[in-house]
Design a protein around this motif. Structure first.
Motif, PDB file in Angstrom:
ATOM      1  N   LEU A 209     -13.192  -3.905   1.714  1.00 54.65           N
ATOM      2  CA  LEU A 209     -11.839  -4.346   1.366  1.00 54.65           C
ATOM      3  C   LEU A 209     -11.912  -5.560   0.449  1.00 54.65           C
ATOM      4  O   LEU A 209     -12.606  -6.532   0.744  1.00 54.65           O
ATOM      5  CB  LEU A 209     -11.070  -4.715   2.646  1.00 54.65           C
ATOM      6  CG  LEU A 209      -9.773  -5.502   2.480  1.00 54.65           C
ATOM      7  CD1 LEU A 209      -8.686  -4.631   1.859  1.00 54.65           C
ATOM      8  CD2 LEU A 209      -9.296  -6.054   3.825  1.00 54.65           C
TER       9      LEU A 209
ATOM     10  N   GLU B 109       0.828  -1.205   0.000  1.00 56.69           N
ATOM     11  CA  GLU B 109       0.000   0.000   0.000  1.00 56.69           C
ATOM     12  C   GLU B 109       0.865   1.258   0.000  1.00 56.69           C
ATOM     13  O   GLU B 109       0.469   2.299  -0.548  1.00 56.69           O
ATOM     14  CB  GLU B 109      -0.917  -0.017   1.226  1.00 56.69           C
ATOM     15  CG  GLU B 109      -2.153   0.864   1.081  1.00 56.69           C
ATOM     16  CD  GLU B 109      -2.091   2.106   1.944  1.00 56.69           C
ATOM     17  OE1 GLU B 109      -2.928   2.991   1.752  1.00 56.69           O
ATOM     18  OE2 GLU B 109      -1.186   2.188   2.783  1.00 56.69           O
TER      19      GLU B 109
ATOM     20  N   MET C 263     -14.321   1.105  -2.331  1.00 56.67           N
ATOM     21  CA  MET C 263     -13.554  -0.146  -2.291  1.00 56.67           C
ATOM     22  C   MET C 263     -12.060   0.117  -2.468  1.00 56.67           C
ATOM     23  O   MET C 263     -11.660   1.062  -3.150  1.00 56.67           O
ATOM     24  CB  MET C 263     -14.009  -1.087  -3.406  1.00 56.67           C
ATOM     25  CG  MET C 263     -15.469  -1.453  -3.357  1.00 56.67           C
ATOM     26  SD  MET C 263     -15.909  -2.632  -4.674  1.00 56.67           S
ATOM     27  CE  MET C 263     -15.741  -1.614  -6.142  1.00 56.67           C
ATOM     28  N   ALA C 264     -11.261  -0.752  -1.885  1.00 53.29           N
ATOM     29  CA  ALA C 264      -9.822  -0.754  -2.123  1.00 53.29           C
ATOM     30  C   ALA C 264      -9.404  -2.196  -2.403  1.00 53.29           C
ATOM     31  O   ALA C 264      -9.857  -3.128  -1.731  1.00 53.29           O
ATOM     32  CB  ALA C 264      -9.058  -0.203  -0.924  1.00 53.29           C
TER      33      ALA C 264
ATOM     34  N   GLY D 278      -7.047   2.263  -3.570  1.00 50.76           N
ATOM     35  CA  GLY D 278      -8.479   2.554  -3.589  1.00 50.76           C
ATOM     36  C   GLY D 278      -8.973   2.736  -5.015  1.00 50.76           C
ATOM     37  O   GLY D 278      -8.307   3.361  -5.842  1.00 50.76           O
TER      38      GLY D 278
ATOM     39  N   GLY E 262      -6.308   6.559  -3.057  1.00 48.84           N
ATOM     40  CA  GLY E 262      -6.884   5.978  -4.257  1.00 48.84           C
ATOM     41  C   GLY E 262      -5.857   5.813  -5.355  1.00 48.84           C
ATOM     42  O   GLY E 262      -4.754   6.378  -5.308  1.00 48.84           O
TER      43      GLY E 262
ATOM     44  N   GLN F 241     -19.428  -3.213  -5.110  1.00 43.96           N
ATOM     45  CA  GLN F 241     -19.573  -2.248  -4.028  1.00 43.96           C
ATOM     46  C   GLN F 241     -20.734  -2.591  -3.102  1.00 43.96           C
ATOM     47  O   GLN F 241     -20.625  -2.464  -1.887  1.00 43.96           O
ATOM     48  CB  GLN F 241     -19.782  -0.850  -4.613  1.00 43.96           C
ATOM     49  CG  GLN F 241     -20.124   0.221  -3.589  1.00 43.96           C
ATOM     50  CD  GLN F 241     -18.955   0.571  -2.693  1.00 43.96           C
ATOM     51  OE1 GLN F 241     -17.948   1.082  -3.152  1.00 43.96           O
ATOM     52  NE2 GLN F 241     -19.069   0.286  -1.415  1.00 43.96           N
TER      53      GLN F 241
ATOM     54  N   GLU G 136     -12.440   7.175   1.333  1.00 42.19           N
ATOM     55  CA  GLU G 136     -12.874   6.317   2.431  1.00 42.19           C
ATOM     56  C   GLU G 136     -13.121   4.908   1.922  1.00 42.19           C
ATOM     57  O   GLU G 136     -13.868   4.713   0.968  1.00 42.19           O
ATOM     58  CB  GLU G 136     -14.154   6.858   3.075  1.00 42.19           C
ATOM     59  CG  GLU G 136     -13.915   8.000   4.028  1.00 42.19           C
ATOM     60  CD  GLU G 136     -15.109   8.267   4.921  1.00 42.19           C
ATOM     61  OE1 GLU G 136     -16.215   7.766   4.609  1.00 42.19           O
ATOM     62  OE2 GLU G 136     -14.948   8.961   5.941  1.00 42.19           O
ATOM     63  N   MET G 137     -12.485   3.923   2.549  1.00 40.53           N
ATOM     64  CA  MET G 137     -12.697   2.522   2.197  1.00 40.53           C
ATOM     65  C   MET G 137     -13.747   1.938   3.137  1.00 40.53           C
ATOM     66  O   MET G 137     -13.588   1.948   4.355  1.00 40.53           O
ATOM     67  CB  MET G 137     -11.391   1.731   2.322  1.00 40.53           C
ATOM     68  CG  MET G 137     -11.573   0.225   2.140  1.00 40.53           C
ATOM     69  SD  MET G 137     -10.034  -0.738   2.202  1.00 40.53           S
ATOM     70  CE  MET G 137      -9.535  -0.496   3.917  1.00 40.53           C
TER      71      MET G 137
END
Length: 699
Positions: A636, A585, A597-598, A591, A625, A668, A632-633
């Motif tokens: 996962l 990461e 979602m990430a 993201g 992202g 999602q 905001e995630m």
């Protein structure tokens, strides 16, 4: 905190006169429908709670505000501070369209002017542009002094205009999430007010009901829906329910209605309607079920080849060839020799002719850009379509999509042979496939994109590629590569285009690859690869799960997810794998833009077998992202593979990563069963594609 113009007027009315007002009185005073007043009051209740004010509703008496003097003074002060914001001309016209399309009653000019904070003369000028916008939908703006302004036209046309208005201002990939969000007050900006007005065309709770009903039933279809078509269907049905409540329903010719009452779409549409009736208590008429059938038939994926052939509806093969021949005569380019053009047109025209036949609406957000980039070709294709399909009136949006097909074919011919690219990321199973998908969308001449981890790329003959892009900084002796953002920004695309043009100019493209000789060992090797692919596909589908996580930090979330996989025998040493994911990461954002979602992914010697799992977070976490922006995630996505690289593993895991951007709405908000079914279908399709490739090699 801010209030829209209509909310300010409503609150001032309730505050200024210390008595109860009936909804009818409020509606007449503000020049809107009673249903609009009910909706505004419902939206404002939560905001009023923050002032310590309650909304008192008494049957037969009316509506009033209840609060102590301090709370009422705070509200008055807030209304005074709330700016009477200025709108741009485009925002005013959008606001006017929302208001006029939503109601079937006349609206006073003075009311519209007051809501927008402008003079009536300004609204009159805006209405001239509104009239032009409505014309393609066969809707007329009726204006009478002392009576008001009203949109006149068929119900189907009105709904088509509503959908188009939403699509014009809200990207398809994010419209579902935006509509489902509460209409929270975040900033006193006109654009926010206009967006709220747009999203107000469909109530959030109703949209969720509709999505759940559709999601539960579309798996029964013998084909899949493109993600944009899925979103469009949800919005269409939600709008339909809104209109049904107002007593505005569709009417079909009896013969046409009977023709729609057969086939798999009819059964699916009936089940969707039954779910909606159970959820809302409102009966869905037969005409509305028929309309859902129409949209299902016109929205299948372009890559579901053969369904309409089997169904007997027929694809206009001869018409497609005739169209290609007409364009060939005008451009003097041997387009009939381009198999990609024929396949693409067949897939598109199959749906296009159905839409034209049933008079279904189509939206093309790229129309303006296409007309600017291909003005001559646009005119040529328009005339050719009119001659090839004289029985239909072809909208410019449809012509625009066809121009994209022909433009790509002419571009391929101008630039010579098709190009072969390589996309590199840290593991070769995540962002590289997302990047590959973006490359092929932006550059039609790139017909194949291989993906690889940096380790895998070092074992590959890199000289055979026309283009190499990487999301990492890497060292490659004597080999050019371009470092790019995983989501391929406009700047990245410009650099790639410049690079390809320069290589063509100086003649440094690799020679065209020749077909490899077919032999028995090669065929056996291919068969083993197919068997391996099937085994891994089954492993991934059976191992898939969607589960909740309550942890509060990214470290804890990753470790908890890895511990669960360790308990299932997917990996060893959960802490080590989680640590490696955190390191990945740090190399770049994971993201997926426009979603919550990430996609975390990686290879490790601690991973025993390939795995794809998903986790819903109770507490959203901030992550970077792929476009470099913080987001905001809330969900996962975790892709893991053993360190030893297997071609079949890489291919299938890469395919899964690509699906997350091809069908973001499903990943999602879909449930575990729906996503597992989708994965099974798509991986099975990948397996059949390999079989088709094998047959073509043998022939």
């Amino acid at each position: 905190m801010y209030f829209t113009a209509r909310e300010r007027n409503l609150l001032r009315l309730l505050i200024s006169q210390e008595r109860s007002h009936t909804v009818k009185e409020l509606a007449e005073e503000l020049g809107v429908s009673e249903r609009t007043i009910h909706r505004d009051l419902s939206v404002m209740e939560k905001t009023l709670d923050g002032f310590g004010i309650s909304l008192r509703k008494q049957a037969g008496v009316g509506v009033s505000l209840e609060a102590d003097p301090t709370g009422m003074e705070s509200l008055r002060a807030a209304l005074t501070r709330t700016a009477e914001t200025d709108f741009t001309p485009e925002e005013r016209r959008t606001y006017l369209l929302c208001t006029l399309l939503e109601t079937s009653e006349p609206v006073k000019l003075t009311v519209l002017a007051r809501d927008l904070g402008v003079a009536p003369a300004t609204v009159r000028q805006d209405l001239e542009r509104v009239e032009d916008w409505l014309q393609p939908f066969d809707l007329v703006l009726l204006k009478k002094r002392g009576w008001g302004i009203q949109v006149i036209g068929g119900e189907n046309n009105r709904r088509a205009a509503m959908r188009s208005l939403l699509a014009d201002h809200v990207d398809e990939a994010t419209i579902l999430e935006l509509l489902k969000q509460s209409l929270g007050r975040k900033a006193p900006e006109p654009s926010g007010i206009v967006m709220e007005r747009l999203l107000g065309l469909v109530e959030g709770e109703r949209l969720i009901q509709v999505e759940e009903a559709i999601q539960a039933e579309i798996g029964r279809l013998p084909y899949t829906l493109a993600d944009s078509a899925y979103i469009g269907l949800v919005v269409h049905v939600a709008l339909a329910l809104e209109r049904i409540e107002k007593g505005e329903t569709l009417r079909f010719d009896p013969d046409m209605l009977q023709s729609l009452q057969q086939g798999p779409e009819q059964e699916v549409a009936k089940k969707i309607a039954a779910r909606l009736t159970a959820a809302s208590g409102k009966e869905v008429p037969e005409s509305e079920i028929a309309n859902i059938v129409l949209h299902l038939r016109g929205a299948k994926r372009g890559d579901d080849r053969g369904f309409w052939f089997e169904d007997g509806s027929g694809t206009p093969v001869e018409g497609t060839r005739e169209l290609i021949q007409r364009i060939r005569e005008e451009t003097d380019a041997p387009l009939e020799q381009d198999p990609s053009l024929l396949r693409g047109l067949l897939a598109h025209l199959e749906r296009a002719v159905y839409r034209l036949k049933e008079n279904l609406p189509i939206h093309n957000p790229l129309l303006e850009r296409i007309e600017a980039d291909y003005p001559e070709l646009f005119e040529i294709v328009g005339k050719a379509m009119a001659k090839t399909f004289p029985q239909y009136e072809i909208p410019r949006e449809e012509i625009g999509y066809l121009v994209m097909h022909f433009g790509a074919a002419l571009e391929r011919r101008r630039r010579g042979r098709p190009l072969h690219a390589l996309a590199i990321c840290a593991s070769g199973i995540g962002t590289s496939k997302l990047l590959a998908s973006r490359l092929q969308t932006e550059f039609p001449e790139i017909v194949r994109v291989d993906t690889a981890s940096w380790g895998g790329a070092q074992q590959t003959d890199l000289h055979k590629y026309d283009l190499i892009v990487s999301t990492l900084s890497v060292e490659m002796d004597e080999i050019d590569y371009i470092r790019v953002n995983p989501y391929l920004s406009e700047g990245d695309a410009a650099r790639i285009r410049s690079y390809l043009n320069e290589r063509r100019r100086v003649g440094t493209m690799p020679p065209e690859r020749t077909r490899e000789e077919v032999s028995e060992p090669r065929i056996l090797e291919s068969m083993k690869a197919i068997r391996k692919t099937a085994e891994i596909a089954l492993m991934l589908v059976e191992g898939y799960s969607l589960s909740p996580l309550q942890e509060q930090s990214l470290t804890d979330v990753l470790q908890k997810a890895c511990r669960r996989l360790e308990a299932k025998g997917v990996l060893q040493d959960a802490a080590a794998v989680a640590g490696k994911l955190e390191e990945r990461e740090q190399l770049g954002g994971l993201g997926i833009p426009g979603t919550g979602m990430a996609l975390f992914h990686g290879r490790s010697k601690k991973v025993e077998k390939p795995s794809f799992t998903m986790y819903d977070l109770e507490q959203p976490l901030k992550v970077e992202g792929m476009d470099g922006n913080r987001m905001e995630m809330t969900r996962l996505l975790l892709l893991l593979a053993p360190e030893k690289e297997e071609a079949a593993e890489q291919e299938l895991l890469s395919r899964i990563s690509a699906l997350t951007i091809e069908a973001p709405a499903l990943f999602q908000s879909g449930g575990e069963g729906d996503i597992r079914a989708f994965l099974a279908e798509q991986l099975n399709r990948t397996l059949h594609e390999k079989l088709d490739q094998q047959r073509s090699v043998e022939s």
